[in-house]
Design a protein around this motif. Sequence first.
Motif, PDB file in Angstrom:
ATOM      1  N   SER A 184     -16.623 127.169 134.896  1.00  0.00           N
ATOM      2  CA  SER A 184     -16.287 128.508 135.388  1.00  0.00           C
ATOM      3  C   SER A 184     -14.787 128.583 135.571  1.00  0.00           C
ATOM      4  N   LYS A 185     -14.150 129.600 134.987  1.00  0.00           N
ATOM      5  CA  LYS A 185     -12.691 129.685 135.000  1.00  0.00           C
ATOM      6  C   LYS A 185     -12.216 131.042 135.514  1.00  0.00           C
ATOM      7  N   VAL A 186     -11.070 131.017 136.198  1.00  0.00           N
ATOM      8  CA  VAL A 186     -10.444 132.255 136.662  1.00  0.00           C
ATOM      9  C   VAL A 186      -9.678 132.903 135.519  1.00  0.00           C
ATOM     10  N   ARG A 187      -8.884 132.098 134.811  1.00  0.00           N
ATOM     11  CA  ARG A 187      -8.093 132.611 133.685  1.00  0.00           C
ATOM     12  C   ARG A 187      -8.995 132.748 132.458  1.00  0.00           C
ATOM     13  N   PRO A 188      -9.000 133.903 131.812  1.00  0.00           N
ATOM     14  CA  PRO A 188      -9.896 134.109 130.659  1.00  0.00           C
ATOM     15  C   PRO A 188      -9.725 133.070 129.566  1.00  0.00           C
ATOM     16  N   TRP A 189      -8.477 132.633 129.349  1.00  0.00           N
ATOM     17  CA  TRP A 189      -8.214 131.676 128.266  1.00  0.00           C
ATOM     18  C   TRP A 189      -7.803 130.314 128.820  1.00  0.00           C
ATOM     19  N   ALA A 204      -3.493 124.089 139.734  1.00  0.00           N
ATOM     20  CA  ALA A 204      -2.274 124.860 140.017  1.00  0.00           C
ATOM     21  C   ALA A 204      -2.197 126.117 139.150  1.00  0.00           C
ATOM     22  N   ARG A 205      -2.584 126.012 137.892  1.00  0.00           N
ATOM     23  CA  ARG A 205      -2.522 127.175 136.990  1.00  0.00           C
ATOM     24  C   ARG A 205      -3.490 128.264 137.416  1.00  0.00           C
ATOM     25  N   LEU A 210      -3.793 133.796 140.004  1.00  0.00           N
ATOM     26  CA  LEU A 210      -4.183 134.740 141.053  1.00  0.00           C
ATOM     27  C   LEU A 210      -2.966 135.335 141.751  1.00  0.00           C
ATOM     28  N   ILE A 211      -1.938 134.519 141.942  1.00  0.00           N
ATOM     29  CA  ILE A 211      -0.709 135.019 142.581  1.00  0.00           C
ATOM     30  C   ILE A 211      -0.008 136.017 141.673  1.00  0.00           C
TER      31      ILE A 211
END
Length: 489
Positions: A184-189, A204-205, A210-211
């Motif tokens: 499960s990832k926050v960033r689409p890529w 960190a990424r 999110l920031i």
Amino acid sequence: MKKNTQSKKTVILLNIDSLMSEPLELAIQTGQAPALQFLMENGSYFTNMVTSFPTMSVTIDSSLLTGTYADQHHIPGLTWFDNSKKEIINYGTGFRETFRLGIRRTVHNMLFRLNNEHLSSEVTTIYEELAKRGMNSASINSFVYRGNTPQKLQTPKLFSALTRFKNGKWTTEAANIFSLGTFSKVRPWGFATQIAAGNYKYTARELKYLIRKNKLPSFIFCIFQDMDARIHLKGPMDIKGITKIDKEIQKILDLYPSWKEAINQNAWLVMGDNGHSATGTNHREFVIDLRKWLKKYRISRIRRPVHKKDQIVLCVNQRMSYIYVLDDSLPLSAIIEQLKNDERIDIIAWKNESSIHVESGMKEGSLKYRPSGKFTDIYNQSWSIEGDAKILDLNLTTEKRVTYGNYPDALARLYSVFNSHSGRFIVVNAKPGCEFKAQSSPVHLSGAAHGSLHKQESLVPLIITGTEEEPIYPRVVDIKEFIIRLLQD
């Protein structure tokens, strides 16, 4: 990056796995951790926050996120025995042990059963608590993730056969924002270089994304996991891992107009989860093979299900171990007397009715205690105590006060594991430098290990910046209440 428009500061909790006070201070003194130095110098620094017991990540994270010890959240270690199902539960103690127990079984325990079956429904996580109050939260890289929001997870096709989920896909309830490596990832890529969870750069990424997108929730919990494996190999004073993670924290702070602005907009908490004890170099001297001490009993083999004729099950959590006695005709006293012959075992404990009994292979004497009594400790917990207090290095004053020495918050933490799950079992603790072994459990000679009740693994650093508030006590179980208080005030 836009300014945080929330009425309350976002609370950002960075959990650096195996961060310890002494190497942290060394890294700062030698100029190798400027970001952590900035946060420390502009906030409060605690060198002695007490973690939970056993000092293993899943138990600690469960205590952190629920504000309870194992007697309430019911996660008693990285490996333990479920007496009701006659099953060894393992969340991933090492490749050889995991392989023999079954990779699919262990993966399923870690990814699904930990949160959906084993973590007690009688306690609420901070994610669930905040959701009730109308606040969002985020979990990045934590295997303990239970929340209120349905989240879809997916295993890469190449590894889907290692799970018990159809096509490697499943749904679970987690925080509003949820990131866990490739699942499960926050960033689409986003790309995770590690399958089970992202490495320190990945963590960190995800936070930086999110920031940048101005998507920070009220609370965000991030785990940097990489240091633990390195310290197992290199020893507790290795600081290279701290330096690497600090560089990523610098990049996070650089997203703001200034580092000062970063702490003006957010409250930052940086903590370790457990310490490490340096291990010896000689296998015969420093590795306590429980099979040899208990060889006259029938010990369950991990490669097959527990058999009716098995008398003992061993679940080793590095420097702490559970010894489960399945044979009702076998008295605990017989095993205890055997274990007392090994001077490397500093704590041998068991439960009898409502009391915890403690003896040792290192010293004479015995101790018996239970909750509620005439003694009160530094955490305002009351106890009835009989016997030799030196067994747990307790200091009892004439005013009936209890302070702790080598085993911080020992009474509550030891009591908690005996009330975390059912069964007849003994808890053993190895003296510093030593660790336990049983069948395929890993050992860490010439490096470091954790798991025990000892202060080397039980005291971790805590940095709080961006607020003048502090926890009621410097303990992991008091952090949940502290964060909720910050978000309410």
